[in-house]
Motif scaffolding. Structure first.
Motif, PDB file in Angstrom:
ATOM      1  N   UNK A 283       0.809  -1.210   0.000  1.00 34.50           N
ATOM      2  CA  UNK A 283       0.000   0.000   0.000  1.00 34.50           C
ATOM      3  C   UNK A 283       0.840   1.257   0.000  1.00 34.50           C
ATOM      4  N   UNK A 284       2.163   1.107   0.030  1.00 35.58           N
ATOM      5  CA  UNK A 284       3.069   2.257   0.060  1.00 35.58           C
ATOM      6  C   UNK A 284       3.755   2.512  -1.281  1.00 35.58           C
ATOM      7  N   UNK A 285       3.755   1.506  -2.169  1.00 35.02           N
ATOM      8  CA  UNK A 285       4.419   1.629  -3.469  1.00 35.02           C
ATOM      9  C   UNK A 285       3.392   1.600  -4.583  1.00 35.02           C
ATOM     10  N   UNK A 286       3.649   2.374  -5.628  1.00 35.09           N
ATOM     11  CA  UNK A 286       2.781   2.328  -6.798  1.00 35.09           C
ATOM     12  C   UNK A 286       3.109   1.067  -7.597  1.00 35.09           C
ATOM     13  N   UNK A 287       2.228   0.747  -8.538  1.00 37.94           N
ATOM     14  CA  UNK A 287       2.482  -0.390  -9.409  1.00 37.94           C
ATOM     15  C   UNK A 287       3.784  -0.189 -10.171  1.00 37.94           C
ATOM     16  N   UNK A 288       4.054   1.036 -10.630  1.00 39.73           N
ATOM     17  CA  UNK A 288       5.307   1.314 -11.346  1.00 39.73           C
ATOM     18  C   UNK A 288       6.521   1.105 -10.442  1.00 39.73           C
ATOM     19  N   UNK A 289       6.427   1.524  -9.188  1.00 42.32           N
ATOM     20  CA  UNK A 289       7.544   1.332  -8.253  1.00 42.32           C
ATOM     21  C   UNK A 289       7.769  -0.149  -7.966  1.00 42.32           C
ATOM     22  N   UNK A 290       6.682  -0.912  -7.825  1.00 41.41           N
ATOM     23  CA  UNK A 290       6.801  -2.358  -7.614  1.00 41.41           C
ATOM     24  C   UNK A 290       7.505  -2.986  -8.815  1.00 41.41           C
ATOM     25  N   UNK A 291       7.101  -2.579 -10.017  1.00 43.46           N
ATOM     26  CA  UNK A 291       7.702  -3.103 -11.243  1.00 43.46           C
ATOM     27  C   UNK A 291       9.197  -2.811 -11.280  1.00 43.46           C
ATOM     28  N   UNK A 292       9.587  -1.600 -10.920  1.00 44.54           N
ATOM     29  CA  UNK A 292      11.010  -1.233 -10.911  1.00 44.54           C
ATOM     30  C   UNK A 292      11.780  -2.072  -9.891  1.00 44.54           C
ATOM     31  N   UNK A 293      11.218  -2.265  -8.701  1.00 49.39           N
ATOM     32  CA  UNK A 293      11.875  -3.091  -7.674  1.00 49.39           C
ATOM     33  C   UNK A 293      12.052  -4.532  -8.149  1.00 49.39           C
ATOM     34  N   UNK A 294      11.013  -5.085  -8.783  1.00 49.27           N
ATOM     35  CA  UNK A 294      11.090  -6.466  -9.268  1.00 49.27           C
ATOM     36  C   UNK A 294      12.162  -6.578 -10.338  1.00 49.27           C
ATOM     37  N   UNK A 295      12.187  -5.646 -11.282  1.00 52.70           N
ATOM     38  CA  UNK A 295      13.199  -5.656 -12.329  1.00 52.70           C
ATOM     39  C   UNK A 295      14.611  -5.615 -11.763  1.00 52.70           C
ATOM     40  N   UNK A 296      14.818  -4.751 -10.771  1.00 51.03           N
ATOM     41  CA  UNK A 296      16.141  -4.648 -10.150  1.00 51.03           C
ATOM     42  C   UNK A 296      16.504  -5.923  -9.394  1.00 51.03           C
ATOM     43  N   UNK A 297      15.560  -6.477  -8.638  1.00 50.12           N
ATOM     44  CA  UNK A 297      15.842  -7.697  -7.863  1.00 50.12           C
ATOM     45  C   UNK A 297      16.131  -8.889  -8.747  1.00 50.12           C
ATOM     46  N   UNK A 298      15.476  -8.939  -9.923  1.00 48.39           N
ATOM     47  CA  UNK A 298      15.685 -10.054 -10.841  1.00 48.39           C
ATOM     48  C   UNK A 298      16.835  -9.793 -11.805  1.00 48.39           C
ATOM     49  N   UNK A 299      17.432  -8.605 -11.722  1.00 47.89           N
ATOM     50  CA  UNK A 299      18.565  -8.275 -12.579  1.00 47.89           C
ATOM     51  C   UNK A 299      18.193  -8.117 -14.045  1.00 47.89           C
ATOM     52  N   UNK A 300      17.000  -7.651 -14.306  1.00 49.61           N
ATOM     53  CA  UNK A 300      16.548  -7.479 -15.689  1.00 49.61           C
ATOM     54  C   UNK A 300      16.910  -6.096 -16.209  1.00 49.61           C
ATOM     55  N   UNK A 301      17.243  -6.038 -17.481  1.00 52.39           N
ATOM     56  CA  UNK A 301      17.587  -4.748 -18.079  1.00 52.39           C
ATOM     57  C   UNK A 301      16.339  -3.886 -18.281  1.00 52.39           C
ATOM     58  N   UNK A 302      15.195  -4.513 -18.522  1.00 52.69           N
ATOM     59  CA  UNK A 302      13.934  -3.781 -18.663  1.00 52.69           C
ATOM     60  C   UNK A 302      12.966  -4.270 -17.592  1.00 52.69           C
ATOM     61  N   UNK A 303      12.231  -3.364 -16.963  1.00 55.82           N
ATOM     62  CA  UNK A 303      11.269  -3.786 -15.933  1.00 55.82           C
ATOM     63  C   UNK A 303      10.206  -4.704 -16.530  1.00 55.82           C
ATOM     64  N   UNK A 304       9.803  -5.733 -15.793  1.00 56.57           N
ATOM     65  CA  UNK A 304       8.807  -6.699 -16.286  1.00 56.57           C
ATOM     66  C   UNK A 304       7.372  -6.184 -16.121  1.00 56.57           C
ATOM     67  N   UNK A 305       7.048  -5.100 -16.829  1.00 57.53           N
ATOM     68  CA  UNK A 305       5.755  -4.425 -16.658  1.00 57.53           C
ATOM     69  C   UNK A 305       4.563  -5.349 -16.867  1.00 57.53           C
ATOM     70  N   UNK A 306       4.561  -6.081 -17.959  1.00 55.06           N
ATOM     71  CA  UNK A 306       3.418  -6.931 -18.270  1.00 55.06           C
ATOM     72  C   UNK A 306       3.250  -8.044 -17.236  1.00 55.06           C
TER      73      UNK A 306
END
Length: 92
Positions: free
Chosen positions: A50-73
């Motif tokens: 409830x503290x992070x937007x969907x875009x922020x969650x996407x950015x965190x997931x991308x960084x944690x998984x080491x992806x060059x592009x955030x996994x938006x879909x």
């Protein structure tokens, strides 16, 4: 053209959560269901505070998984599935 308002996904109240070697197990009480989340879905669920937007969650997931592009879909589909299953509430 107006911007889409930010959405802050939040876990629904009244659920039990337990660790599992492959992710998390969510025990939903109303309606009674059990959800088995793999590691990526578990990461999305844990960030839905409830503290992070969907875009922020996407950015965190991308960084944690080491992806060059955030996994938006993938994140959007996971959050939509969580909403459909009643394990998330949304607030904006």
């Amino acid at each position: 053209m107006s911007a889409t308002p930010a959405v802050y996904p939040r876990r629904a109240a009244g659920m039990g959560v337990s660790d599992h070697p492959d992710g998390l197990v969510i025990h939903q009480h109303n309606p009674p269901r059990v959800h088995h989340l793999d590691r990526t879905a578990a990461l999305v669920f844990e960030l839905c505070s409830g503290r992070l937007t969907t875009d922020e969650i996407t950015a965190h997931i991308g960084a944690r998984l080491g992806r060059s592009a955030p996994p938006r879909e993938e994140v959007a589909e996971t959050i939509a599935r969580f909403h459909a299953e009643g394990i998330l509430e949304a607030r904006s």
